[in-house]
Scaffold this motif. Sequence first.
Motif, PDB file in Angstrom:
ATOM      1  N   MET A 179       0.826  -1.194   0.000  1.00 55.58           N
ATOM      2  CA  MET A 179       0.000   0.000   0.000  1.00 55.58           C
ATOM      3  C   MET A 179       0.870   1.258   0.000  1.00 55.58           C
ATOM      4  N   ALA A 180       2.034   1.191   0.621  1.00 57.72           N
ATOM      5  CA  ALA A 180       2.892   2.380   0.705  1.00 57.72           C
ATOM      6  C   ALA A 180       3.334   2.854  -0.674  1.00 57.72           C
ATOM      7  N   ARG A 181       3.663   1.910  -1.557  1.00 55.67           N
ATOM      8  CA  ARG A 181       4.078   2.305  -2.920  1.00 55.67           C
ATOM      9  C   ARG A 181       2.933   2.959  -3.669  1.00 55.67           C
ATOM     10  N   LEU A 182       1.739   2.412  -3.517  1.00 59.12           N
ATOM     11  CA  LEU A 182       0.567   3.002  -4.167  1.00 59.12           C
ATOM     12  C   LEU A 182       0.337   4.414  -3.648  1.00 59.12           C
ATOM     13  N   THR A 183       0.397   4.580  -2.337  1.00 62.62           N
ATOM     14  CA  THR A 183       0.200   5.907  -1.733  1.00 62.62           C
ATOM     15  C   THR A 183       1.193   6.906  -2.311  1.00 62.62           C
ATOM     16  N   GLU A 184       2.451   6.519  -2.381  1.00 70.00           N
ATOM     17  CA  GLU A 184       3.468   7.441  -2.889  1.00 70.00           C
ATOM     18  C   GLU A 184       3.253   7.759  -4.364  1.00 70.00           C
ATOM     19  N   ARG A 185       2.784   6.802  -5.152  1.00 70.21           N
ATOM     20  CA  ARG A 185       2.498   7.064  -6.564  1.00 70.21           C
ATOM     21  C   ARG A 185       1.347   8.051  -6.707  1.00 70.21           C
ATOM     22  N   VAL A 186       0.322   7.877  -5.894  1.00 67.54           N
ATOM     23  CA  VAL A 186      -0.826   8.790  -5.961  1.00 67.54           C
ATOM     24  C   VAL A 186      -0.404  10.182  -5.520  1.00 67.54           C
ATOM     25  N   VAL A 187       0.323  10.266  -4.422  1.00 61.58           N
ATOM     26  CA  VAL A 187       0.786  11.564  -3.922  1.00 61.58           C
ATOM     27  C   VAL A 187       1.683  12.247  -4.955  1.00 61.58           C
ATOM     28  N   ALA A 188       2.536  11.488  -5.614  1.00 54.77           N
ATOM     29  CA  ALA A 188       3.426  12.069  -6.630  1.00 54.77           C
ATOM     30  C   ALA A 188       2.634  12.681  -7.780  1.00 54.77           C
ATOM     31  N   SER A 189       1.462  12.122  -8.058  1.00 53.10           N
ATOM     32  CA  SER A 189       0.653  12.664  -9.157  1.00 53.10           C
ATOM     33  C   SER A 189       0.134  14.069  -8.854  1.00 53.10           C
ATOM     34  N   PHE A 190       0.132  14.448  -7.595  1.00 59.18           N
ATOM     35  CA  PHE A 190      -0.352  15.783  -7.217  1.00 59.18           C
ATOM     36  C   PHE A 190       0.716  16.859  -7.392  1.00 59.18           C
ATOM     37  N   GLU A 191       1.925  16.478  -7.728  1.00 59.48           N
ATOM     38  CA  GLU A 191       2.988  17.463  -7.944  1.00 59.48           C
ATOM     39  C   GLU A 191       2.630  18.416  -9.078  1.00 59.48           C
ATOM     40  N   GLN A 192       1.736  17.995  -9.965  1.00 55.41           N
ATOM     41  CA  GLN A 192       1.323  18.824 -11.096  1.00 55.41           C
ATOM     42  C   GLN A 192       0.342  19.919 -10.686  1.00 55.41           C
ATOM     43  N   ALA A 193      -0.195  19.834  -9.493  1.00 51.81           N
ATOM     44  CA  ALA A 193      -1.192  20.814  -9.057  1.00 51.81           C
ATOM     45  C   ALA A 193      -0.564  22.206  -9.026  1.00 51.81           C
ATOM     46  N   SER A 194      -1.247  23.151  -9.637  1.00 56.11           N
ATOM     47  CA  SER A 194      -0.692  24.505  -9.723  1.00 56.11           C
ATOM     48  C   SER A 194      -0.770  25.252  -8.393  1.00 56.11           C
ATOM     49  N   ASP A 195      -1.732  24.899  -7.565  1.00 57.98           N
ATOM     50  CA  ASP A 195      -1.911  25.572  -6.275  1.00 57.98           C
ATOM     51  C   ASP A 195      -1.324  24.714  -5.167  1.00 57.98           C
ATOM     52  N   PRO A 196      -0.347  25.228  -4.422  1.00 58.57           N
ATOM     53  CA  PRO A 196       0.264  24.421  -3.356  1.00 58.57           C
ATOM     54  C   PRO A 196      -0.732  24.004  -2.272  1.00 58.57           C
ATOM     55  N   ARG A 197      -1.785  24.793  -2.082  1.00 59.30           N
ATOM     56  CA  ARG A 197      -2.806  24.419  -1.099  1.00 59.30           C
ATOM     57  C   ARG A 197      -3.558  23.181  -1.547  1.00 59.30           C
ATOM     58  N   VAL A 198      -3.840  23.105  -2.839  1.00 59.71           N
ATOM     59  CA  VAL A 198      -4.513  21.930  -3.399  1.00 59.71           C
ATOM     60  C   VAL A 198      -3.621  20.711  -3.226  1.00 59.71           C
ATOM     61  N   ARG A 199      -2.349  20.867  -3.546  1.00 56.44           N
ATOM     62  CA  ARG A 199      -1.390  19.763  -3.409  1.00 56.44           C
ATOM     63  C   ARG A 199      -1.341  19.265  -1.962  1.00 56.44           C
ATOM     64  N   THR A 200      -1.294  20.178  -1.018  1.00 55.44           N
ATOM     65  CA  THR A 200      -1.244  19.793   0.398  1.00 55.44           C
ATOM     66  C   THR A 200      -2.536  19.111   0.829  1.00 55.44           C
ATOM     67  N   LEU A 201      -3.663  19.673   0.441  1.00 56.14           N
ATOM     68  CA  LEU A 201      -4.958  19.095   0.797  1.00 56.14           C
ATOM     69  C   LEU A 201      -5.089  17.670   0.264  1.00 56.14           C
ATOM     70  N   LEU A 202      -4.819  17.483  -1.030  1.00 55.92           N
ATOM     71  CA  LEU A 202      -4.965  16.160  -1.631  1.00 55.92           C
ATOM     72  C   LEU A 202      -3.952  15.167  -1.076  1.00 55.92           C
ATOM     73  N   THR A 203      -2.731  15.614  -0.836  1.00 55.29           N
ATOM     74  CA  THR A 203      -1.712  14.735  -0.260  1.00 55.29           C
ATOM     75  C   THR A 203      -2.140  14.244   1.116  1.00 55.29           C
ATOM     76  N   ASN A 204      -2.591  15.156   1.957  1.00 56.41           N
ATOM     77  CA  ASN A 204      -3.015  14.767   3.298  1.00 56.41           C
ATOM     78  C   ASN A 204      -4.235  13.855   3.271  1.00 56.41           C
ATOM     79  N   LEU A 205      -5.178  14.171   2.388  1.00 56.56           N
ATOM     80  CA  LEU A 205      -6.382  13.358   2.270  1.00 56.56           C
ATOM     81  C   LEU A 205      -6.046  11.935   1.831  1.00 56.56           C
ATOM     82  N   VAL A 206      -5.213  11.806   0.807  1.00 56.49           N
ATOM     83  CA  VAL A 206      -4.845  10.482   0.305  1.00 56.49           C
ATOM     84  C   VAL A 206      -4.082   9.691   1.358  1.00 56.49           C
ATOM     85  N   ARG A 207      -3.127  10.321   2.018  1.00 57.85           N
ATOM     86  CA  ARG A 207      -2.366   9.607   3.058  1.00 57.85           C
ATOM     87  C   ARG A 207      -3.293   9.115   4.172  1.00 57.85           C
ATOM     88  N   HIS A 208      -4.228   9.952   4.587  1.00 58.22           N
ATOM     89  CA  HIS A 208      -5.167   9.557   5.639  1.00 58.22           C
ATOM     90  C   HIS A 208      -6.044   8.399   5.181  1.00 58.22           C
TER      91      HIS A 208
END
Length: 95
Positions: free
Chosen positions: A1-30
Amino acid sequence: MARLTERVVASFEQASDPRVRTLLTNLVRHLHTFVGDDNFRDAYGDWSRVSEIAEDGVLLVRPDGHVAWRRATAPETTQSAQDELLGALRRVPAR
């Protein structure tokens, strides 16, 4: 599951707004931590049949049990997934 989580989180690097990136990263990790327990697997497909949501779909439920948003299958792109999720979160009252 850890590899999947990191792949999903890495996909958010494209987000133009850092707040969006942080929100989605935290949500996915949780969420990935929460569903990582084997007790939450739908081995027989009962949940998918009843909810009409595929394995790659999503259901956003408010703390009071109200379904705030649902999508039967995954969006085509990461950007459309981000846009849809953020739109749904904006419509959910903060309490």
